[in-house]
Design a protein around this motif. Structure first.
Motif, PDB file in Angstrom:
ATOM      1  N   PRO A  50       5.960 -11.726  -7.642  1.00 55.48           N
ATOM      2  CA  PRO A  50       7.215 -11.011  -8.317  1.00 55.48           C
ATOM      3  C   PRO A  50       7.071 -11.350  -9.574  1.00 55.48           C
ATOM      4  O   PRO A  50       6.382 -12.059 -10.098  1.00 55.48           O
ATOM      5  N   CYS A  51       8.136 -10.468 -10.145  1.00 58.42           N
ATOM      6  CA  CYS A  51       8.599 -10.874 -11.389  1.00 58.42           C
ATOM      7  C   CYS A  51      10.036 -10.539 -11.752  1.00 58.42           C
ATOM      8  O   CYS A  51      10.407 -10.099 -10.754  1.00 58.42           O
ATOM      9  N   ILE A  52      10.280 -12.024 -12.482  1.00 59.99           N
ATOM     10  CA  ILE A  52      11.250 -12.952 -12.521  1.00 59.99           C
ATOM     11  C   ILE A  52      12.061 -12.262 -13.756  1.00 59.99           C
ATOM     12  O   ILE A  52      11.054 -12.606 -15.026  1.00 59.99           O
ATOM     13  N   ARG A  79       9.679 -21.706 -10.698  1.00 64.75           N
ATOM     14  CA  ARG A  79       8.203 -21.698 -10.234  1.00 64.75           C
ATOM     15  C   ARG A  79       7.997 -22.848  -8.937  1.00 64.75           C
ATOM     16  O   ARG A  79       7.142 -22.326  -8.221  1.00 64.75           O
ATOM     17  N   LEU A  80       8.554 -23.245  -8.050  1.00 58.70           N
ATOM     18  CA  LEU A  80       8.460 -24.204  -7.697  1.00 58.70           C
ATOM     19  C   LEU A  80       8.522 -23.430  -6.120  1.00 58.70           C
ATOM     20  O   LEU A  80       8.066 -23.180  -5.367  1.00 58.70           O
ATOM     21  N   LEU A  81       9.418 -22.039  -6.808  1.00 56.49           N
ATOM     22  CA  LEU A  81       9.561 -20.908  -5.206  1.00 56.49           C
ATOM     23  C   LEU A  81       8.549 -19.661  -4.610  1.00 56.49           C
ATOM     24  O   LEU A  81       8.326 -19.270  -4.644  1.00 56.49           O
ATOM     25  N   LEU A  82       7.848 -20.357  -5.962  1.00 56.06           N
ATOM     26  CA  LEU A  82       7.142 -18.592  -6.217  1.00 56.06           C
ATOM     27  C   LEU A  82       5.925 -18.742  -5.185  1.00 56.06           C
ATOM     28  O   LEU A  82       6.063 -17.727  -5.490  1.00 56.06           O
ATOM     29  N   ARG A 109      18.268 -25.389  -4.768  1.00 56.61           N
ATOM     30  CA  ARG A 109      18.692 -25.599  -3.503  1.00 56.61           C
ATOM     31  C   ARG A 109      19.173 -24.115  -3.124  1.00 56.61           C
ATOM     32  O   ARG A 109      19.531 -23.302  -2.669  1.00 56.61           O
ATOM     33  N   GLU A 110      20.392 -23.428  -4.274  1.00 57.95           N
ATOM     34  CA  GLU A 110      20.966 -22.078  -4.764  1.00 57.95           C
ATOM     35  C   GLU A 110      19.766 -21.306  -4.245  1.00 57.95           C
ATOM     36  O   GLU A 110      19.928 -19.973  -3.834  1.00 57.95           O
ATOM     37  N   LEU A 111      18.878 -21.022  -5.301  1.00 55.51           N
ATOM     38  CA  LEU A 111      18.261 -20.613  -5.326  1.00 55.51           C
ATOM     39  C   LEU A 111      17.655 -20.242  -4.071  1.00 55.51           C
ATOM     40  O   LEU A 111      17.090 -19.364  -3.232  1.00 55.51           O
ATOM     41  N   GLU A 112      16.804 -21.623  -3.522  1.00 51.37           N
ATOM     42  CA  GLU A 112      16.224 -21.103  -2.053  1.00 51.37           C
ATOM     43  C   GLU A 112      16.610 -20.080  -0.932  1.00 51.37           C
ATOM     44  O   GLU A 112      17.630 -20.411   0.343  1.00 51.37           O
ATOM     45  N   GLN A 113      18.494 -21.095  -0.765  1.00 50.32           N
ATOM     46  CA  GLN A 113      19.506 -19.797  -0.160  1.00 50.32           C
ATOM     47  C   GLN A 113      19.742 -18.779  -0.220  1.00 50.32           C
ATOM     48  O   GLN A 113      19.855 -18.190   0.931  1.00 50.32           O
ATOM     49  N   LEU A 114      19.767 -18.126  -1.873  1.00 55.20           N
ATOM     50  CA  LEU A 114      19.762 -16.570  -2.265  1.00 55.20           C
ATOM     51  C   LEU A 114      18.492 -15.951  -1.234  1.00 55.20           C
ATOM     52  O   LEU A 114      18.369 -14.924  -1.045  1.00 55.20           O
ATOM     53  N   PHE A 115      17.194 -16.427  -1.550  1.00 53.84           N
ATOM     54  CA  PHE A 115      15.959 -15.834  -1.696  1.00 53.84           C
ATOM     55  C   PHE A 115      16.007 -15.845   0.145  1.00 53.84           C
ATOM     56  O   PHE A 115      16.133 -15.317   0.621  1.00 53.84           O
ATOM     57  N   LYS A 117      18.657 -15.808   2.667  1.00 54.75           N
ATOM     58  CA  LYS A 117      19.591 -14.575   2.760  1.00 54.75           C
ATOM     59  C   LYS A 117      18.796 -13.005   2.156  1.00 54.75           C
ATOM     60  O   LYS A 117      19.186 -12.430   3.023  1.00 54.75           O
ATOM     61  N   LEU A 118      18.649 -13.664   0.928  1.00 57.28           N
ATOM     62  CA  LEU A 118      18.120 -12.049   1.189  1.00 57.28           C
ATOM     63  C   LEU A 118      16.518 -11.129   2.098  1.00 57.28           C
ATOM     64  O   LEU A 118      16.127 -10.614   1.251  1.00 57.28           O
ATOM     65  N   GLU A 119      16.008 -12.646   2.492  1.00 62.77           N
ATOM     66  CA  GLU A 119      14.751 -12.478   3.190  1.00 62.77           C
ATOM     67  C   GLU A 119      13.976 -11.483   2.711  1.00 62.77           C
ATOM     68  O   GLU A 119      13.077 -11.413   2.584  1.00 62.77           O
ATOM     69  N   VAL A 120      13.332 -12.587   1.194  1.00 58.97           N
ATOM     70  CA  VAL A 120      12.533 -12.102   0.155  1.00 58.97           C
ATOM     71  C   VAL A 120      11.137 -13.476   0.685  1.00 58.97           C
ATOM     72  O   VAL A 120      10.371 -13.390   0.246  1.00 58.97           O
ATOM     73  N   ILE A 121      11.510 -14.785   1.055  1.00 55.32           N
ATOM     74  CA  ILE A 121      10.528 -15.932   1.426  1.00 55.32           C
ATOM     75  C   ILE A 121       9.909 -15.569   2.313  1.00 55.32           C
ATOM     76  O   ILE A 121      10.189 -14.829   3.462  1.00 55.32           O
TER      77      ILE A 121
END
Length: 125
Positions: A50-52, A79-82, A109-115, A117-121
């Protein structure tokens, strides 16, 4: 720092995400995601992944030192979630003014929740 292939840099790329992307909001972050089936033709050299882009406006804090510190914390969390993220994504992360009090763990924590929610993980599509 994110590697070059994983950085969203051009203004028109940010505009594309703002126009066509999906959005999720938390207390400290706004995440916009644009997914596509394959890389656009004008980006043939991009590696898979992904490009961020991370945006911290002067509304968050007037001092550049503080804004840069916040960006570093968010980049470290990203970087940890990439490796878990879908590779065909452009992601723009905006920080809200409340993010000034936020620590690295809260961003993660918030990034993990938002990703999620957006179903991108991976595993959530």
């Amino acid at each position: 720092m994110l590697s070059k292939p994983n950085r969203l840099r051009r203004s028109r790329d940010f505009s594309q995400v703002y126009r066509q992307g999906r959005k999720a909001v938390s207390a400290h972050l706004i995440v916009r995601v644009w997914a596509f089936s394959r890389r656009p033709e004008d980006h043939p050299g991009k590696a898979a992944g992904p490009c961020i882009g991370i945006v911290v406006s002067q509304k968050v804090h007037k001092r550049a030192v503080v804004r840069n510190r916040l960006k570093r914390r968010v980049r470290a969390a990203v970087r940890l979630l990439l490796p878990q993220l879908d590779p065909n994504l452009w992601i723009v992360i905006n920080l809200r003014p409340e993010a000034v009090q936020c620590e690295y763990v809260e961003f993660l924590r918030e990034l993990e929740q938002l990703f999620t929610k957006l179903e991108v993980i991976h595993g959530h599509s």
